[in-house]
Design a protein around this motif. Structure first.
Motif, PDB file in Angstrom:
ATOM      1  N   ASP A 114       0.831  -1.208   0.000  1.00  0.00           N
ATOM      2  CA  ASP A 114       0.000   0.000   0.000  1.00  0.00           C
ATOM      3  C   ASP A 114       0.866   1.259   0.000  1.00  0.00           C
ATOM      4  O   ASP A 114       0.525   2.261  -0.621  1.00  0.00           O
ATOM      5  CB  ASP A 114      -0.928   0.027   1.212  1.00  0.00           C
ATOM      6  CG  ASP A 114      -2.104  -0.941   1.097  1.00  0.00           C
ATOM      7  OD1 ASP A 114      -2.308  -1.524   0.014  1.00  0.00           O
ATOM      8  OD2 ASP A 114      -2.800  -1.114   2.120  1.00  0.00           O
ATOM      9  N   THR A 115       1.979   1.216   0.694  1.00  0.00           N
ATOM     10  CA  THR A 115       2.871   2.369   0.779  1.00  0.00           C
ATOM     11  C   THR A 115       3.722   2.541  -0.468  1.00  0.00           C
ATOM     12  O   THR A 115       3.893   3.662  -0.957  1.00  0.00           O
ATOM     13  CB  THR A 115       3.794   2.241   2.016  1.00  0.00           C
ATOM     14  OG1 THR A 115       2.982   2.183   3.183  1.00  0.00           O
ATOM     15  CG2 THR A 115       4.750   3.420   2.116  1.00  0.00           C
ATOM     16  N   TRP A 116       4.238   1.457  -1.027  1.00  0.00           N
ATOM     17  CA  TRP A 116       5.274   1.554  -2.043  1.00  0.00           C
ATOM     18  C   TRP A 116       4.848   1.137  -3.450  1.00  0.00           C
ATOM     19  O   TRP A 116       5.620   1.334  -4.395  1.00  0.00           O
ATOM     20  CB  TRP A 116       6.503   0.756  -1.617  1.00  0.00           C
ATOM     21  CG  TRP A 116       7.079   1.320  -0.361  1.00  0.00           C
ATOM     22  CD1 TRP A 116       6.996   0.791   0.886  1.00  0.00           C
ATOM     23  CD2 TRP A 116       7.788   2.549  -0.226  1.00  0.00           C
ATOM     24  NE1 TRP A 116       7.613   1.609   1.796  1.00  0.00           N
ATOM     25  CE2 TRP A 116       8.115   2.699   1.130  1.00  0.00           C
ATOM     26  CE3 TRP A 116       8.192   3.545  -1.126  1.00  0.00           C
ATOM     27  CZ2 TRP A 116       8.820   3.784   1.620  1.00  0.00           C
ATOM     28  CZ3 TRP A 116       8.901   4.622  -0.635  1.00  0.00           C
ATOM     29  CH2 TRP A 116       9.211   4.737   0.721  1.00  0.00           C
ATOM     30  N   SER A 117       3.658   0.596  -3.635  1.00  0.00           N
ATOM     31  CA  SER A 117       3.235   0.233  -4.995  1.00  0.00           C
ATOM     32  C   SER A 117       2.615   1.446  -5.686  1.00  0.00           C
ATOM     33  O   SER A 117       2.421   2.498  -5.075  1.00  0.00           O
ATOM     34  CB  SER A 117       2.221  -0.918  -4.959  1.00  0.00           C
ATOM     35  OG  SER A 117       0.968  -0.441  -4.500  1.00  0.00           O
ATOM     36  N   ASP A 118       2.312   1.271  -6.950  1.00  0.00           N
ATOM     37  CA  ASP A 118       1.694   2.346  -7.734  1.00  0.00           C
ATOM     38  C   ASP A 118       0.167   2.322  -7.651  1.00  0.00           C
ATOM     39  O   ASP A 118      -0.495   3.034  -8.405  1.00  0.00           O
ATOM     40  CB  ASP A 118       2.115   2.237  -9.206  1.00  0.00           C
ATOM     41  CG  ASP A 118       3.590   2.519  -9.387  1.00  0.00           C
ATOM     42  OD1 ASP A 118       4.167   3.273  -8.585  1.00  0.00           O
ATOM     43  OD2 ASP A 118       4.172   1.973 -10.343  1.00  0.00           O
ATOM     44  N   LEU A 119      -0.405   1.505  -6.772  1.00  0.00           N
ATOM     45  CA  LEU A 119      -1.857   1.387  -6.670  1.00  0.00           C
ATOM     46  C   LEU A 119      -2.407   2.536  -5.827  1.00  0.00           C
ATOM     47  O   LEU A 119      -2.120   2.637  -4.639  1.00  0.00           O
ATOM     48  CB  LEU A 119      -2.238   0.043  -6.054  1.00  0.00           C
ATOM     49  CG  LEU A 119      -1.749  -1.185  -6.817  1.00  0.00           C
ATOM     50  CD1 LEU A 119      -2.009  -2.447  -6.015  1.00  0.00           C
ATOM     51  CD2 LEU A 119      -2.406  -1.255  -8.188  1.00  0.00           C
ATOM     52  N   ASP A 120      -3.177   3.403  -6.458  1.00  0.00           N
ATOM     53  CA  ASP A 120      -3.724   4.551  -5.747  1.00  0.00           C
ATOM     54  C   ASP A 120      -5.178   4.745  -6.152  1.00  0.00           C
ATOM     55  O   ASP A 120      -5.443   5.067  -7.307  1.00  0.00           O
ATOM     56  CB  ASP A 120      -2.913   5.807  -6.060  1.00  0.00           C
ATOM     57  CG  ASP A 120      -3.322   6.991  -5.201  1.00  0.00           C
ATOM     58  OD1 ASP A 120      -3.777   6.754  -4.068  1.00  0.00           O
ATOM     59  OD2 ASP A 120      -3.193   8.131  -5.668  1.00  0.00           O
ATOM     60  N   PRO A 121      -6.117   4.515  -5.288  1.00  0.00           N
ATOM     61  CA  PRO A 121      -5.950   4.134  -3.888  1.00  0.00           C
ATOM     62  C   PRO A 121      -5.628   2.642  -3.767  1.00  0.00           C
ATOM     63  O   PRO A 121      -5.810   1.892  -4.725  1.00  0.00           O
ATOM     64  CB  PRO A 121      -7.319   4.425  -3.278  1.00  0.00           C
ATOM     65  CG  PRO A 121      -8.276   4.184  -4.390  1.00  0.00           C
ATOM     66  CD  PRO A 121      -7.544   4.641  -5.644  1.00  0.00           C
ATOM     67  N   PRO A 122      -5.170   2.204  -2.578  1.00  0.00           N
ATOM     68  CA  PRO A 122      -4.958   0.777  -2.375  1.00  0.00           C
ATOM     69  C   PRO A 122      -6.251   0.008  -2.647  1.00  0.00           C
ATOM     70  O   PRO A 122      -7.349   0.516  -2.381  1.00  0.00           O
ATOM     71  CB  PRO A 122      -4.564   0.685  -0.897  1.00  0.00           C
ATOM     72  CG  PRO A 122      -4.026   2.037  -0.568  1.00  0.00           C
ATOM     73  CD  PRO A 122      -4.831   2.998  -1.406  1.00  0.00           C
TER      74      PRO A 122
END
Length: 146
Positions: free
Chosen positions: A101-109
């Motif tokens: 959640d912090t470091w991937s490119d998924l926004d939002p998680p």
């Protein structure tokens, strides 16, 4: 390509990776933690090849992370249920989720962890049981035990 076993190493992380270090294996455990138990449901959720799924489930059963339980006689069908050892991987899976959640490119998680009793979002943290201090606040080193 088959990877080299790590179980011979005198390292808890290496021995853990020998059991659950394959990405498919961790995704199977993830789904099992959220209630998936049947072979076809794992296949549908993960899009994993049958042979790969069968091999990974066999490995998890062999190492005591899951147990195979028959739920239908004819045709014979089994479900795969996490053992205490398997359910104890929840901490690992939550840590991986939080890191992603912090470091991937998924926004939002893609998911939010919730308390099933209240449906309220939760934010798990790890603390030192002796002092109550959050792990993030501690400088952690290691001492080798003989």
């Amino acid at each position: 390509m088959k990877r080299k076993p790590l179980g011979h190493m005198n390292c808890s992380i290496a021995q853990t990776l020998d059991v659950v270090g394959d990405p498919w294996t961790l995704l199977i455990v993830r789904d099992a933690l959220f209630g998936t138990t049947r072979f076809d449901d794992f296949r549908r959720s993960l899009g994993i090849p049958r042979a790969t799924l069968a091999t990974r489930l066999d490995t998890l059963v062999e190492h005591g992370v899951m147990e195979r339980r028959r739920y239908h006689e004819r045709p014979e069908r089994h479900e795969y249920v996490l053992t205490d050892k398997g359910r104890d991987l929840r901490r690992v899976m939550i840590s991986l989720l939080q890191w992603g959640d912090t470091w991937s490119d998924l926004d939002p998680p893609p998911v939010t962890l919730v308390d099933l009793g209240t449906d309220e979002a939760i934010e798990p943290v790890y603390i030192d049981a002796r002092t109550g201090r959050p792990l993030a606040d501690l400088r952690v080193g290691r001492r080798f035990n003989n």
